[in-house]
Design a protein around this motif. Structure first.
Motif, mmCIF file in Angstrom:
data_model
loop_
_atom_site.group_PDB
_atom_site.id
_atom_site.type_symbol
_atom_site.label_atom_id
_atom_site.label_comp_id
_atom_site.label_asym_id
_atom_site.label_seq_id
_atom_site.Cartn_x
_atom_site.Cartn_y
_atom_site.Cartn_z
ATOM 1 N N ILE A 9 0.861 -1.178 0.000
ATOM 2 C CA ILE A 9 0.000 0.000 0.000
ATOM 3 C C ILE A 9 0.895 1.225 0.000
ATOM 4 C CG2 ILE A 9 -1.812 1.261 1.228
ATOM 5 C CD1 ILE A 9 -2.434 -1.437 2.694
ATOM 6 N N VAL A 10 0.591 2.199 -0.864
ATOM 7 C CA VAL A 10 1.365 3.445 -0.935
ATOM 8 C C VAL A 10 0.390 4.608 -0.873
ATOM 9 C CG1 VAL A 10 2.995 4.844 -2.257
ATOM 10 C CG2 VAL A 10 3.133 2.338 -2.366
ATOM 11 N N THR A 11 0.621 5.559 0.046
ATOM 12 C CA THR A 11 -0.206 6.764 0.084
ATOM 13 C C THR A 11 0.499 7.902 -0.643
ATOM 14 O OG1 THR A 11 0.624 7.695 2.185
ATOM 15 C CG2 THR A 11 -1.110 6.020 2.322
ATOM 16 N N ALA A 12 -0.290 8.909 -1.055
ATOM 17 C CA ALA A 12 0.219 9.976 -1.929
ATOM 18 C C ALA A 12 0.924 9.352 -3.122
ATOM 19 C CB ALA A 12 1.153 10.924 -1.166
ATOM 20 N N LEU A 62 -6.790 13.768 5.340
ATOM 21 C CA LEU A 62 -7.106 14.688 6.431
ATOM 22 C C LEU A 62 -8.368 14.259 7.180
ATOM 23 C CD1 LEU A 62 -6.385 18.102 4.679
ATOM 24 C CD2 LEU A 62 -5.076 17.088 6.570
ATOM 25 N N ASN A 63 -9.139 13.394 6.557
ATOM 26 C CA ASN A 63 -10.342 12.831 7.157
ATOM 27 C C ASN A 63 -9.975 11.516 7.847
ATOM 28 O OD1 ASN A 63 -12.702 11.327 7.623
ATOM 29 N ND2 ASN A 63 -13.769 12.259 5.895
ATOM 30 N N PRO A 64 -10.088 11.434 9.165
ATOM 31 C CA PRO A 64 -9.685 10.204 9.862
ATOM 32 C C PRO A 64 -10.370 8.950 9.335
ATOM 33 C CG PRO A 64 -10.055 11.961 11.447
ATOM 34 C CD PRO A 64 -10.543 12.481 10.119
ATOM 35 N N ASP A 65 -11.630 9.068 8.949
ATOM 36 C CA ASP A 65 -12.329 7.896 8.416
ATOM 37 C C ASP A 65 -11.699 7.430 7.114
ATOM 38 O OD1 ASP A 65 -14.114 7.836 10.533
ATOM 39 O OD2 ASP A 65 -15.632 9.050 9.499
ATOM 40 N N ASP A 66 -11.256 8.376 6.284
ATOM 41 C CA ASP A 66 -10.564 8.009 5.044
ATOM 42 C C ASP A 66 -9.185 7.418 5.335
ATOM 43 O OD1 ASP A 66 -12.709 8.988 3.632
ATOM 44 O OD2 ASP A 66 -11.534 10.321 2.361
ATOM 45 N N ALA A 67 -8.507 7.958 6.335
ATOM 46 C CA ALA A 67 -7.159 7.490 6.648
ATOM 47 C C ALA A 67 -7.150 6.022 7.046
ATOM 48 C CB ALA A 67 -6.547 8.346 7.758
ATOM 49 N N THR A 68 -8.174 5.595 7.779
ATOM 50 C CA THR A 68 -8.265 4.184 8.151
ATOM 51 C C THR A 68 -9.055 3.373 7.126
ATOM 52 O OG1 THR A 68 -10.177 4.706 9.556
ATOM 53 C CG2 THR A 68 -8.018 4.617 10.616
ATOM 54 N N ALA A 107 -1.409 20.655 8.376
ATOM 55 C CA ALA A 107 -0.046 20.144 8.256
ATOM 56 C C ALA A 107 0.227 19.040 9.270
ATOM 57 C CB ALA A 107 0.965 21.277 8.431
ATOM 58 N N ILE A 108 -0.200 19.250 10.509
ATOM 59 C CA ILE A 108 -0.012 18.222 11.530
ATOM 60 C C ILE A 108 -0.829 16.979 11.194
ATOM 61 C CG2 ILE A 108 -0.389 17.645 13.959
ATOM 62 C CD1 ILE A 108 1.975 19.555 13.474
ATOM 63 N N ASP A 109 -2.075 17.184 10.784
ATOM 64 C CA ASP A 109 -2.949 16.044 10.506
ATOM 65 C C ASP A 109 -2.461 15.216 9.328
ATOM 66 O OD1 ASP A 109 -4.567 16.636 12.623
ATOM 67 O OD2 ASP A 109 -6.174 17.547 11.440
ATOM 68 N N LEU A 110 -1.997 15.879 8.263
ATOM 69 C CA LEU A 110 -1.560 15.106 7.105
ATOM 70 C C LEU A 110 -0.196 14.471 7.345
ATOM 71 C CD1 LEU A 110 -2.412 14.188 4.316
ATOM 72 C CD2 LEU A 110 -1.185 16.142 3.361
ATOM 73 N N ASN A 111 0.727 15.217 7.924
ATOM 74 C CA ASN A 111 2.093 14.715 8.067
ATOM 75 C C ASN A 111 2.227 13.618 9.118
ATOM 76 O OD1 ASN A 111 3.888 16.246 6.216
ATOM 77 N ND2 ASN A 111 3.021 18.005 7.282
ATOM 78 N N ILE A 112 1.504 13.734 10.226
ATOM 79 C CA ILE A 112 1.711 12.744 11.291
ATOM 80 C C ILE A 112 0.446 11.992 11.684
ATOM 81 C CG2 ILE A 112 1.563 14.484 13.132
ATOM 82 C CD1 ILE A 112 3.707 12.755 14.622
ATOM 83 N N SER A 114 -2.316 11.252 9.959
ATOM 84 C CA SER A 114 -2.726 10.260 8.956
ATOM 85 C C SER A 114 -1.771 9.074 8.929
ATOM 86 C CB SER A 114 -2.811 10.899 7.569
ATOM 87 O OG SER A 114 -1.531 11.186 7.036
ATOM 88 N N ALA A 115 -0.480 9.342 9.159
ATOM 89 C CA ALA A 115 0.506 8.258 9.195
ATOM 90 C C ALA A 115 0.247 7.335 10.380
ATOM 91 C CB ALA A 115 1.908 8.847 9.269
ATOM 92 N N ALA A 116 -0.038 7.926 11.542
ATOM 93 C CA ALA A 116 -0.306 7.122 12.734
ATOM 94 C C ALA A 116 -1.572 6.290 12.562
ATOM 95 C CB ALA A 116 -0.420 8.025 13.953
ATOM 96 N N LEU A 117 -2.616 6.907 12.007
ATOM 97 C CA LEU A 117 -3.868 6.177 11.801
ATOM 98 C C LEU A 117 -3.685 5.027 10.812
ATOM 99 C CD1 LEU A 117 -6.384 9.168 11.654
ATOM 100 C CD2 LEU A 117 -6.258 7.418 13.447
ATOM 101 N N GLY A 118 -2.999 5.301 9.719
ATOM 102 C CA GLY A 118 -2.769 4.260 8.717
ATOM 103 C C GLY A 118 -1.944 3.110 9.265
ATOM 104 N N ALA A 119 -0.892 3.449 10.011
ATOM 105 C CA ALA A 119 -0.037 2.409 10.584
ATOM 106 C C ALA A 119 -0.793 1.580 11.610
ATOM 107 C CB ALA A 119 1.192 3.040 11.221
ATOM 108 N N GLY A 120 -1.597 2.258 12.425
ATOM 109 C CA GLY A 120 -2.363 1.533 13.435
ATOM 110 C C GLY A 120 -3.332 0.546 12.820
#
Length: 254
Positions: A9-12, A62-68, A107-112, A114-120
């Motif tokens: 899986i690759v984002t961006a 940027l949408n947590p539901d989309d990130a997961t 910036a905070i939501d996209l950079n970190i 979304s990464a934390a949500l995706g990894a989790g």
């Protein structure tokens, strides 16, 4: 092939380093779910590599539901997950004076975040397969301060900390967690750092200043970052976890 049979899986994933990563992963035998905010650009990625090998998933991270949810969609199409390259990011405000809090939060939501949500979310799927490789994208600005991009730098330092912490937390599950730290890259996002005012002359001057501090004397190319991610994703890095890997022409060696 270095990723033969792997599910990635690759984002961006529709431009710049992310798209280069899709190309590298496919070339080395992986099946890839490409996540991006641009449905049109994703159509181009799928057309280039083939719908049997790559699927496009449109998501606003940027949408947590989309990130997961995008991770779950990817896993459903792939049939599992061995690799996540959580690459999405953005420059953010250039100063903390008169700080635009909406821009700051994005910036905070996209950079970190979304990464934390995706990894989790992906860790839960990787655990079922006995392990995997999570790769984040930070920056040289996550290793040394950036006077031009303080919010970006703060977020990317957070990504490095997240990497090291998750590497410890997930090692027992066979999940490796590493982060690639590019220098200024020759990608579409470059002017978001060097030319925030919209003045081409200012952008050129800022780029020249940054290159002057790179011992190898040039910008990093998207494919060079993708090659680093490919190595971290592969079994060649089977005993590598918790590493922040600069790909910066020596910028952080000073």
């Amino acid at each position: 092939m270095r990723l033969n049979g792997k599910l990635a899986i690759v984002t961006a994933a529709a431009s710049g380093m992310g798209r280069a990563g899709v190309a590298r992963f496919v070339r080395e035998g992986a099946k890839v779910a490409a996540i991006d905010i641009s449905a049109e650009a994703l159509e181009g990625v799928v057309a280039e590599f083939g719908a049997d090998t790559v699927t496009g998933i449109r998501a606003d991270l940027l949408n947590p539901d989309d990130a997961t949810g995008s991770i779950d969609q990817a896993v459903e199409w792939l049939g599992g997950a061995d690799i996540l390259w959580a690459h999405a990011g953005m420059p953010g405000p250039a100063s903390v004076e008169n700080l635009d809090l909406d821009a700051y939060r994005k910036a905070i939501d996209l950079n970190i975040t979304s990464a934390a949500l995706g990894a989790g979310r992906v860790a839960q799927h990787m655990r079922k397969r006995g392990g995997g490789s999570i790769i984040f994208t930070s920056s040289v600005s996550g290793l040394v301060g950036s006077m031009m991009s303080p919010i970006y730098s703060a977020a990317k330092w957070g990504v490095v900390g997240l990497t090291k912490s998750l590497a410890l937390a997930l090692a027992g599950d066979g999940i490796r967690v590493n982060v690639v730290c590019p220098g200024l890259a020759d990608t579409p996002m470059k002017t978001g750092f060097t030319g925030r005012s919209g003045d081409p002359a200012e952008a050129a001057a800022n780029e020249a200043k940054l290159i002057a501090n790179v011992p190898m004397g040039r910008l990093v190319q998207a494919g060079e970052i993708a090659d680093a991610a490919l190595w971290l994703a592969s079994d060649e890095a089977s005993f590598v976890t918790g590493v922040a890997l600069p790909v910066d022409g020596g910028f952080t060696a000073r």
